[in-house]
Write an enzyme that holds these catalytic residues in place. Structure first.
Site, PDB file in Angstrom:
ATOM      1  N   LEU A   1       0.814  -1.212   0.000  1.00 33.27           N
ATOM      2  CA  LEU A   1       0.000   0.000   0.000  1.00 33.27           C
ATOM      3  C   LEU A   1       0.850   1.267   0.000  1.00 33.27           C
ATOM      4  O   LEU A   1       0.535   2.243  -0.678  1.00 33.27           O
ATOM      5  CB  LEU A   1      -0.926  -0.009   1.225  1.00 33.27           C
ATOM      6  CG  LEU A   1      -1.917   1.149   1.343  1.00 33.27           C
ATOM      7  CD1 LEU A   1      -2.908   1.118   0.190  1.00 33.27           C
ATOM      8  CD2 LEU A   1      -2.655   1.070   2.682  1.00 33.27           C
ATOM      9  N   LYS A   2       1.959   1.262   0.742  1.00 35.24           N
ATOM     10  CA  LYS A   2       2.780   2.471   0.866  1.00 35.24           C
ATOM     11  C   LYS A   2       3.406   2.886  -0.458  1.00 35.24           C
ATOM     12  O   LYS A   2       3.673   4.065  -0.677  1.00 35.24           O
ATOM     13  CB  LYS A   2       3.872   2.266   1.907  1.00 35.24           C
ATOM     14  CG  LYS A   2       4.858   1.165   1.554  1.00 35.24           C
ATOM     15  CD  LYS A   2       5.874   0.942   2.651  1.00 35.24           C
ATOM     16  CE  LYS A   2       6.840  -0.191   2.282  1.00 35.24           C
ATOM     17  NZ  LYS A   2       7.820  -0.464   3.357  1.00 35.24           N
TER      18      LYS A   2
END
Length: 236
Positions: free
Chosen positions: A124-125
């Site tokens: 996600l990052k």
């Protein structure tokens, strides 16, 4: 169009290179380094750094002029042949064409434990201000992590649309051997083969066909590029 390396002034041909010799540090080692630099075509060659590396080895940095030219017209690269889409456009395309989530499985295979690259694309990052594929609502992403046996990846990817593999370790061409073994494993597995996508800083992006994969991504690849490629192949 032909150009020369740039060091201090335009077209001066100056280059810098580094290497290690199995010679103890000292004047004899320095002379050996300059001899090698001359054999490489550096004339004149200057030794700008020498440091012992363990017992019996020395690391060198040399600087010098080469007479070689680079023919830019002869350079062959793998250019992006698909549009770069936004996350919203990727999600919309997947909904329109698949009417289900597009499944992606990623891993570092063999003994490779360097997950920074695969994490940057999948997690996600993300990287460089872009969210990873986990952020795409219409993508179902599984990150198997590091040192995944090829057989385990093949089993985990049953029914997947795409498999993403990251390889950083290159000693004795381990990255090439691993990818060829991966491609062979998917060829012999019954059923539909997923898209095979490989990434890493030492791959030649023009070698996809030779390695038996669909696409190779090199240094600086972003999640958006990979997501856009998935949609491009989905459309094809």
């Amino acid at each position: 169009m032909k150009v020369r390396p740039y060091g201090d002034t335009t077209g001066d041909g100056m280059v810098q290179t580094s290497f290690t010799l199995p010679v103890p540090a000292g004047k004899r080692a320095d002379g050996a380094a300059l001899q090698l630099a001359a054999a490489m075509g550096l004339d004149p060659a200057m030794l700008v750094h020498a440091r012992p590396v363990g017992a019996g080895h020395t690391f060198f940095v040399v600087y010098g002029r080469v007479r070689h030219l680079v023919d830019l017209d002869a350079v062959r690269v793998t250019a992006r042949d698909y549009p770069l889409l936004s996350a919203a456009a990727v999600n919309a395309a997947v909904r329109r064409r698949l009417r289900r989530k597009l499944t992606v499985v990623g891993a570092c295979i063999g003994t490779d434990a360097h997950t920074v690259g695969i994490d940057a694309i999948l997690n996600l990052k993300g990287v460089a201000g872009e969210k990873g594929l986990e952020c795409y609502r219409e993508l179902s992403v599984t990150n198997l992590g590091a040192q995944v046996p090829i057989a385990d990846l093949v089993e985990a990817a049953a029914g997947a649309d795409a498999v993403l593999v990251s390889q950083v370790v290159t000693q004795r061409d381990a990255h090439l051997h691993n990818v060829r073994e991966l491609a062979a494993a998917f060829r012999t597995r019954p059923g539909r083969r997923p898209l095979l996508i490989v990434g890493g800083p030492r791959f030649d992006e023009t070698m996809a066909a030779d390695l038996g994969v669909d696409r190779i991504f090199g240094r600086g690849t972003t999640p958006r590029e990979v997501a856009s490629y998935l949609v491009h192949r989905l459309a094809a």
